[in-house]
Motif scaffolding. Structure first.
Motif, PDB file in Angstrom:
ATOM      1  N   TYR A  46       0.826  -1.188   0.035  1.00 33.08           N
ATOM      2  CA  TYR A  46       0.187   0.043  -0.221  1.00 33.08           C
ATOM      3  C   TYR A  46       0.774   1.098   0.009  1.00 33.08           C
ATOM      4  N   PHE A  54      -5.906  -1.265  -5.344  1.00 23.00           N
ATOM      5  CA  PHE A  54      -6.833  -1.839  -4.107  1.00 23.00           C
ATOM      6  C   PHE A  54      -8.112  -1.472  -4.521  1.00 23.00           C
ATOM      7  N   ILE A  57      -9.451  -2.697  -7.546  1.00 21.56           N
ATOM      8  CA  ILE A  57      -9.909  -4.394  -7.242  1.00 21.56           C
ATOM      9  C   ILE A  57     -11.419  -4.401  -6.699  1.00 21.56           C
ATOM     10  N   TYR A  63     -14.329  -9.339  -7.536  1.00 18.37           N
ATOM     11  CA  TYR A  63     -13.843  -9.108  -6.034  1.00 18.37           C
ATOM     12  C   TYR A  63     -15.169  -9.170  -5.135  1.00 18.37           C
ATOM     13  N   GLY A 167     -13.466  -5.680   5.867  1.00 21.46           N
ATOM     14  CA  GLY A 167     -12.802  -6.071   4.543  1.00 21.46           C
ATOM     15  C   GLY A 167     -12.063  -7.499   4.770  1.00 21.46           C
ATOM     16  N   SER A 168     -12.022  -8.017   5.898  1.00 21.90           N
ATOM     17  CA  SER A 168     -11.416  -9.231   5.954  1.00 21.90           C
ATOM     18  C   SER A 168      -9.592  -9.003   5.850  1.00 21.90           C
ATOM     19  N   THR A 169      -9.247  -7.999   6.408  1.00 24.77           N
ATOM     20  CA  THR A 169      -7.780  -7.665   6.431  1.00 24.77           C
ATOM     21  C   THR A 169      -7.375  -8.675   7.474  1.00 24.77           C
ATOM     22  N   ASN A 172      -5.022 -11.667   6.324  1.00 23.77           N
ATOM     23  CA  ASN A 172      -3.584 -11.407   6.239  1.00 23.77           C
ATOM     24  C   ASN A 172      -2.677 -12.050   7.193  1.00 23.77           C
ATOM     25  N   TYR A 212      -9.376 -13.721  -6.928  1.00 28.40           N
ATOM     26  CA  TYR A 212      -7.954 -13.337  -7.017  1.00 28.40           C
ATOM     27  C   TYR A 212      -7.319 -13.310  -8.106  1.00 28.40           C
ATOM     28  N   THR A 219      -5.587  -7.469 -10.209  1.00 26.52           N
ATOM     29  CA  THR A 219      -4.732  -7.940  -8.930  1.00 26.52           C
ATOM     30  C   THR A 219      -3.358  -8.434  -9.362  1.00 26.52           C
ATOM     31  N   PHE A 222      -1.549  -5.186  -8.753  1.00 27.82           N
ATOM     32  CA  PHE A 222      -1.464  -4.890  -7.540  1.00 27.82           C
ATOM     33  C   PHE A 222      -0.253  -5.600  -6.979  1.00 27.82           C
ATOM     34  N   MET A 258      -0.837 -15.796  -2.442  1.00 31.12           N
ATOM     35  CA  MET A 258      -0.458 -14.855  -3.717  1.00 31.12           C
ATOM     36  C   MET A 258       0.956 -15.072  -3.794  1.00 31.12           C
ATOM     37  N   GLU A 286       1.274 -12.514  -0.125  1.00 32.04           N
ATOM     38  CA  GLU A 286       0.092 -12.509   0.701  1.00 32.04           C
ATOM     39  C   GLU A 286      -0.449 -13.767   1.060  1.00 32.04           C
ATOM     40  N   SER A 288      -4.498 -14.843   2.504  1.00 35.65           N
ATOM     41  CA  SER A 288      -5.869 -14.210   2.714  1.00 35.65           C
ATOM     42  C   SER A 288      -6.581 -15.501   3.473  1.00 35.65           C
TER      43      SER A 288
HETATM   44  C1  AVJ Z   1      -7.198  -6.351   1.807  1.00 36.43           C
HETATM   45  C2  AVJ Z   1      -6.312  -8.315   2.698  1.00 36.43           C
HETATM   46  C3  AVJ Z   1      -8.461  -8.086   2.677  1.00 36.43           C
HETATM   47  O1  AVJ Z   1      -6.847 -10.451   1.200  1.00 36.43           O
HETATM   48  O2  AVJ Z   1      -8.822  -9.948  -0.181  1.00 36.43           O
HETATM   49  C4  AVJ Z   1      -7.411  -8.347  -2.720  1.00 36.43           C
HETATM   50  C5  AVJ Z   1      -6.203  -7.869  -0.340  1.00 36.43           C
HETATM   51  N1  AVJ Z   1      -5.270  -9.183  -2.162  1.00 36.43           N
HETATM   52  N2  AVJ Z   1      -6.921  -9.213  -3.697  1.00 36.43           N
HETATM   53  C6  AVJ Z   1      -7.816  -9.776   0.388  1.00 36.43           C
HETATM   54  C7  AVJ Z   1      -6.214  -8.481  -1.691  1.00 36.43           C
HETATM   55  C8  AVJ Z   1      -5.725  -9.403  -3.432  1.00 36.43           C
HETATM   56  C9  AVJ Z   1      -7.566  -8.295   0.605  1.00 36.43           C
HETATM   57  N3  AVJ Z   1      -7.314  -7.668   1.874  1.00 36.43           N
END
Ligand code: AVJ
Length: 326
Positions: A46, A54, A57, A63, A167-169, A172, A212, A219, A222, A258, A286, A288
């Motif tokens: 970011y 993002f 996305i 998404y 956002g389901s952050t 991560n 994804y 994506t 990104f 990812m 990443e 998720s």
């Molecule tokens: C922001 C972490 C919730 O994991 O879905 C979106 C980031 N990575 N597409 C996720 C993300 C690829 C997203 N988060």
């Protein structure tokens, strides 16, 4: 935080608490690229361009987490308005473009202050300016920093302190890190704290895969942008076009992974360190994680949070939980 005092005046009108430290980025990158399975932390996606990707996305039809959660929020906000009638404060972790807090601010007249925390400073400052204009009765107090570290927040003493982590952050994090985050958030939000958290659910891997691996390749851009950022900010010599976006569902671990896969055998100069890649070798960029509602509520319980209420989207595509410190 060793040497605060982060309060900086910017060209924007709002005072911003800035806790970011550049040298963490350099040492994290080198440490990650020195491991057997090379890796980079997703928070480094970011920069300003990454935050823009993002947002793109989130506009994709594939998404689903974004639109699905956003569609749930008006109903969630209505229910919260019954509970939180007194003066309240919202702290948002990883606030991004500040779209999701709006339904809450609209439905809850008691919200006096909003403290968004984000790692992407410019992006946050711009979004806050706009939000402050739209909600003049709410004090908007942006904090630039990594919400995984302990930050001293500029909060007013108010009746209810409501954390917001959409956002389901949280996906991560590994489950162990997620638990740690939930414990920390409980400290931050205090003994009478609440946490409204959005978490992606388990579902068909076919559906996950599409989310994804979007057809327009946003994506992928990104994902690769992290290399462009490392080149620019840390004086490295990645050729992003020699790395392919690779995302798949790891069913054993219940997570999307990812990666960036090198299409060549190559040696990349990363500020003086030579980093070698074989053909097909990847950088893991990443995870998720996906949780069934029972799994998530159990995880939250081990971190001292009781689930007061939860909302499931249509076809159980996404879940929002209201947790209360217990
Ligand atoms: C922001 C972490 C919730 O994991 O879905 C979106 C980031 N990575 N597409 C996720 C993300 C690829 C997203 N988060």
């Amino acid at each position: 935080m060793q040497n605060a005092l982060p309060l900086t005046a910017t060209e924007h009108s709002l005072p911003v608490f800035d806790y970011l430290v550049d040298r963490d980025f350099a040492s994290d990158v080198l440490a990650g690229l020195s491991q057997q399975q090379k890796q980079l932390q997703p928070k480094y996606f970011y920069d300003q361009q990454g935050s823009r990707y993002f947002d793109q996305i989130c506009a994709l039809k594939e998404y689903y987490p974004y639109q699905t959660e956003l569609a749930l929020l008006p109903k969630v906000a209505q229910d919260l308005a019954q509970r939180f009638t007194g003066d309240s404060l919202i702290v948002e972790f990883g606030a991004g473009s500040l779209v999701k807090v709006k339904p809450l601010l609209q439905a809850l007249p008691g919200i006096r202050q909003f403290v968004p925390i984000d790692i992407s400073g410019e992006h946050l400052a711009l979004a806050c300016q706009q939000l402050q204009r739209d909600f003049p009765a709410v004090a908007v107090s942006p904090v630039v920093g990594d919400f995984c570290t302990t930050l001293t927040l500029p909060v007013m003493p108010l009746q209810h302190c409501i954390g917001f982590f959409p956002g389901s952050t949280i996906g991560n994090f590994t489950p162990a890190q997620a638990r740690q985050f939930l414990c920390n958030a409980r400290q931050t939000l205090g003994p009478d704290g609440w946490l409204l958290i959005g978490v992606d659910t388990k579902k068909s891997p076919v559906y996950l895969h599409q989310a994804y691996n979007d057809a327009a390749g946003i994506t992928a851009r990104f994902n690769r942008n992290i290399l462009t950022r490392i080149n620019r900010e840390l004086d490295a010599a990645f050729r992003p076009e020699t790395f392919e976006h690779y995302a798949f569902y790891n069913a054993g671990q219940s997570r999307i992974e990812m990666h960036l896969v090198s299409t060549e055998e190559q040696v990349v100069d990363v500020f003086g360190t030579a980093v070698a890649f074989s053909v097909g070798e990847s950088i893991h960029t990443e995870n998720s994680y996906k949780y069934s509602p029972d799994e998530f509520m159990q995880l939250a319980a081990t971190a001292g949070w009781h689930t007061e209420q939860h909302w499931l989207a249509d076809k159980k595509l996404f879940a929002t939980y209201l947790l209360r410190s217990s």
